[in-house]
Design an enzyme around this catalytic site. Structure first.
Site, mmCIF file in Angstrom:
data_model
loop_
_atom_site.group_PDB
_atom_site.id
_atom_site.type_symbol
_atom_site.label_atom_id
_atom_site.label_comp_id
_atom_site.label_asym_id
_atom_site.label_seq_id
_atom_site.Cartn_x
_atom_site.Cartn_y
_atom_site.Cartn_z
ATOM 1 N N HIS A 18 5.362 0.822 19.399
ATOM 2 C CA HIS A 18 4.354 1.268 18.425
ATOM 3 C C HIS A 18 4.492 2.779 18.160
ATOM 4 O O HIS A 18 3.558 3.559 18.399
ATOM 5 C CB HIS A 18 2.939 0.921 18.928
ATOM 6 N N ILE A 19 5.655 3.164 17.647
ATOM 7 C CA ILE A 19 5.935 4.597 17.446
ATOM 8 C C ILE A 19 6.259 4.936 15.989
ATOM 9 O O ILE A 19 6.815 5.993 15.709
ATOM 10 C CB ILE A 19 7.100 5.069 18.357
ATOM 11 N N GLU A 78 -0.207 -6.104 22.560
ATOM 12 C CA GLU A 78 0.495 -4.960 23.116
ATOM 13 C C GLU A 78 -0.440 -4.152 24.025
ATOM 14 O O GLU A 78 -1.651 -4.123 23.775
ATOM 15 C CB GLU A 78 1.078 -4.080 21.987
ATOM 16 N N ILE A 96 6.151 -3.467 11.141
ATOM 17 C CA ILE A 96 5.573 -2.173 11.532
ATOM 18 C C ILE A 96 4.082 -2.162 11.194
ATOM 19 O O ILE A 96 3.481 -1.093 11.111
ATOM 20 C CB ILE A 96 6.288 -0.970 10.851
ATOM 21 N N ALA A 97 3.507 -3.356 10.984
ATOM 22 C CA ALA A 97 2.093 -3.425 10.555
ATOM 23 C C ALA A 97 1.178 -3.411 11.772
ATOM 24 O O ALA A 97 0.746 -2.348 12.233
ATOM 25 C CB ALA A 97 1.885 -4.659 9.709
ATOM 26 N N ARG A 98 0.910 -4.562 12.327
ATOM 27 C CA ARG A 98 0.087 -4.719 13.517
ATOM 28 C C ARG A 98 0.531 -6.000 14.202
ATOM 29 O O ARG A 98 0.913 -6.969 13.531
ATOM 30 C CB ARG A 98 -1.393 -4.886 13.167
ATOM 31 N N ILE A 150 2.391 2.876 2.398
ATOM 32 C CA ILE A 150 3.617 2.832 3.206
ATOM 33 C C ILE A 150 4.621 1.868 2.574
ATOM 34 O O ILE A 150 5.820 2.168 2.493
ATOM 35 C CB ILE A 150 3.285 2.444 4.663
ATOM 36 N N ARG A 190 -1.664 -8.942 -2.087
ATOM 37 C CA ARG A 190 -2.771 -9.699 -2.692
ATOM 38 C C ARG A 190 -3.077 -9.139 -4.076
ATOM 39 O O ARG A 190 -3.273 -9.872 -5.026
ATOM 40 C CB ARG A 190 -3.994 -9.570 -1.786
ATOM 41 N N GLY A 215 0.851 -1.192 0.000
ATOM 42 C CA GLY A 215 0.000 0.000 0.000
ATOM 43 C C GLY A 215 0.881 1.233 0.000
ATOM 44 O O GLY A 215 2.044 1.188 -0.427
HETATM 45 C C1 DGY Z 1 -1.784 3.637 12.657
HETATM 46 O O1 DGY Z 1 -2.082 4.774 12.314
HETATM 47 O O2 DGY Z 1 -2.424 2.648 12.284
HETATM 48 C C2 DGY Z 1 -0.634 3.499 13.576
HETATM 49 O O3 DGY Z 1 -0.243 2.168 13.726
HETATM 50 C C3 DGY Z 1 -0.986 4.082 14.930
HETATM 51 O O4 DGY Z 1 -1.996 3.294 15.496
#
Ligand code: DGY
Length: 338
Positions: free
Chosen positions: A294-295, A276, A245-247, A165, A186, A163
């Site tokens: 998560h920064i 988390e 850095i996703a989730r 990012i 995908r 996407g």
């Molecule tokens: C987002 O914007 O999804 C970042 O991970 C902050 O939650």
């Protein structure tokens, strides 16, 4: 607390967690605002109680918005998040209840890509590990292979999720660091977009095997739960690094901790975690992982822009305007709760 005496009859909105005072002030120009001054997310029952009488709410990526909450808050008409990820919001339930939902795409793309790249470099070049060692007073001699890591320039960058990012990370890799960029998504990009990014699509198995550095940026959905687990890690090179850095939940943290302990991959950099703010104890126990809370989007201008965009959406949704980044614009107008 709610502001007193600012135009009775105006809609009431909740700011569910602490944001910038200037954003609260913008909302106060339109609404009665109950602005929390706390960083801990409200639990579902407390959130539902606090939302009684509210027409809108500004949330982050942490407050759960589902059918139960929407049913318990019949006056709620707009849920506006300052996060781009919206796995905490059941958009279908919002639509079914006539509630406008929005997220905050676009404004955090470059900042988050910067961080993904920084985490990849810190992981590949063992920066945290070396700093901890230095702070512990262990530096006695320069050593020919001390903290020798992997090169980033010229290596193969694998991006899982392409996407906004993912594409911003691809540009940094291809044009800043001379990397070969391969990706899996995908939906494959148009050939012209691939060419402009210098990126080549691969099936997931091949991506895992090819990457020297794997960066994960897919949204978290039921389909991406544990998308990278034991079997996927087993396909990676023993010299490879993995950055998430996703989730939390996209990677199986327990399987990753074990692979890192057994040095089946070289290192990992993680900004997000399953459950988390708890972190899997196996990750805390190994040296070859860089851990951050998560920064990825946390530069001040970007966090302000995220909160501002959520406020823009909330103001538009409740004043008859067009929310700029609605997730379910079809509810606007006749479909919206009154
Ligand atoms: C987002 O914007 O999804 C970042 O991970 C902050 O939650």
């Amino acid at each position: 607390m709610a502001s007193e005496g600012r135009g009775a009859g105006r809609p009431r909105v909740l700011v569910a967690r602490r944001v910038f005072p200037e954003v609260v002030a913008r909302l106060q120009a339109h609404f009665e605002v109950d602005a929390r001054d706390a960083d801990d997310p409200l639990a579902p029952t407390a959130l539902a109680e606090r939302l009684q009488g509210c027409a809108g709410v500004l949330v982050a990526g942490t407050e759960r918005i589902d059918a139960a909450l929407l049913g318990a808050c019949p006056g709620l008409r707009a849920v506006c998040s300052m996060a781009v990820g919206f796995n905490n919001i059941d958009v279908a339930a919002c639509t079914a209840h006539g509630v406008l939902a929005s997220n905050a795409p676009g404004v955090l793309t470059e900042t988050t890509a910067d961080f993904g790249f920084a985490l990849m470099m810190a992981t590949a070049r063992r920066i945290s590990e070396a700093e901890h060692w230095l702070r512990a007073g262990q530096w006695q001699h320069w050593s020919v292979d001390g903290f020798a890591g992997a090169d980033v320039h010229g290596a193969t960058l694998g991006i899982l999720g392409m996407g906004r990012i993912g594409q911003a990370i691809a540009r940094r890799g291809a044009f800043g660091f001379g990397m070969r960029v391969v990706y899996h998504n995908r939906r494959r990009l148009e050939a012209a977009d691939e060419a402009a990014l210098g990126a080549r699509w691969l099936p997931l198995d091949e991506l895992l095997a090819a990457a020297d550095h794997l960066v994960i940026v897919v949204p978290y959905t039921p389909d991406t739960h544990h998308l990278v687990g034991e079997a996927e890690i087993a396909r990676m090179k023993p010299t490879a690094t993995l950055v998430n850095i996703a989730r939390g939940g996209v990677v199986d943290d327990a399987a990753l901790a074990q692979a890192l302990r057994e040095r089946r991959i070289a290192a990992a950099g993680l900004d997000v975690f399953e459950g988390e703010p708890a972190v899997h104890p196996g990750l805390l126990a190994v040296p070859n992982v860089v851990l951050t809370p998560h920064i990825a989007s946390a530069s001040l201008p970007t966090r302000r822009a995220m909160a501002d965009l959520a406020a823009d959406n909330l103001i538009a949704a409740l004043t008859g305007g067009t929310p700029p980044t609605a997730l379910n614009p079809e509810v606007l107008g006749a479909g919206m709760r009154c």
